[in-house]
Design a protein around this motif. Sequence first.
Motif: not given
Length: 286
Positions: A44-51
């Motif tokens: 997985l990779s994510g940033t902000s809410m996705g993080g």
Amino acid sequence: MTDTLALDKQKKLGLALSGGGARGFAHIGVLKVLTEENIQVSCLSGTSMGGLVGTLYAIGYTAKEIEKIAVKHTTLREMINLVDRTPHRRGLILGQRLRNLFAQLIGKDTSFSDTLIPLALNGVDLITSQEAVLTEGNLLDAVMSTIAIPGFFAPVKIGKMQLIDGGTLNNLPVKNLKVFAPEVVMAVDVHPDTTREVPWQFSDQKARFPLPVPDFFLDFYRAELIMITKLTELNLQQDGPDLLIRPKLPPEITMFYGYQKADKIIALGEKSMRKNLEKLKPFLFD
């Protein structure tokens, strides 16, 4: 559902989750459908809410458990309780109450090495102006940095870096999955389409902003959305996924508004993933 006998033959799936504030709840719907179809996420990779959503999933929360957390903590009363009474000098919100909540959910001493699914989060270092891809160290600090929206939260210090929201430079972190060498990459982008949606300051949606702010702030906010859109386009030209999903979300759901509609946003994420299942499966199964 996908034949469980085929799981051994599933290719390694990497999932990139974008930022987008309340719109990011759609990621939970995507994960719910993948779970129902017995499709395993390998990294997985994510940033902000996705993080944040990606972190909870990576440490072992099920998609349904994440849904319950989202719905529980986005009632008006709960959200008011999460806002610090004293603002930070470098942000409108101190963020300590939010950190306390995340510490309960994630663990204050949990490390990237403790995740069940390999995970990469990102932030942007104000000192070097570079994206920082975080794959080791304290997970709570990394989550706080990837959600640190400039002006709302103070930067988070990690080592020599002063980190803010990773979406500032890379809001759909597809390339950050490369370190895990996935065979198939799917990306979910919940960022609003700035080329089609009418800006708040030129529509009747202005009143939906959750805080009393001057018009020039809305212009800054709009400018940031435009920059994120263009940067995402450039990033996708260099590192495009095998499958890109963009859930259709109402324009009034934004980075700041719509949290109390978490259940509806999650349902829209589910709907989008179901529409794209037949596109994903050929990549995963020979």
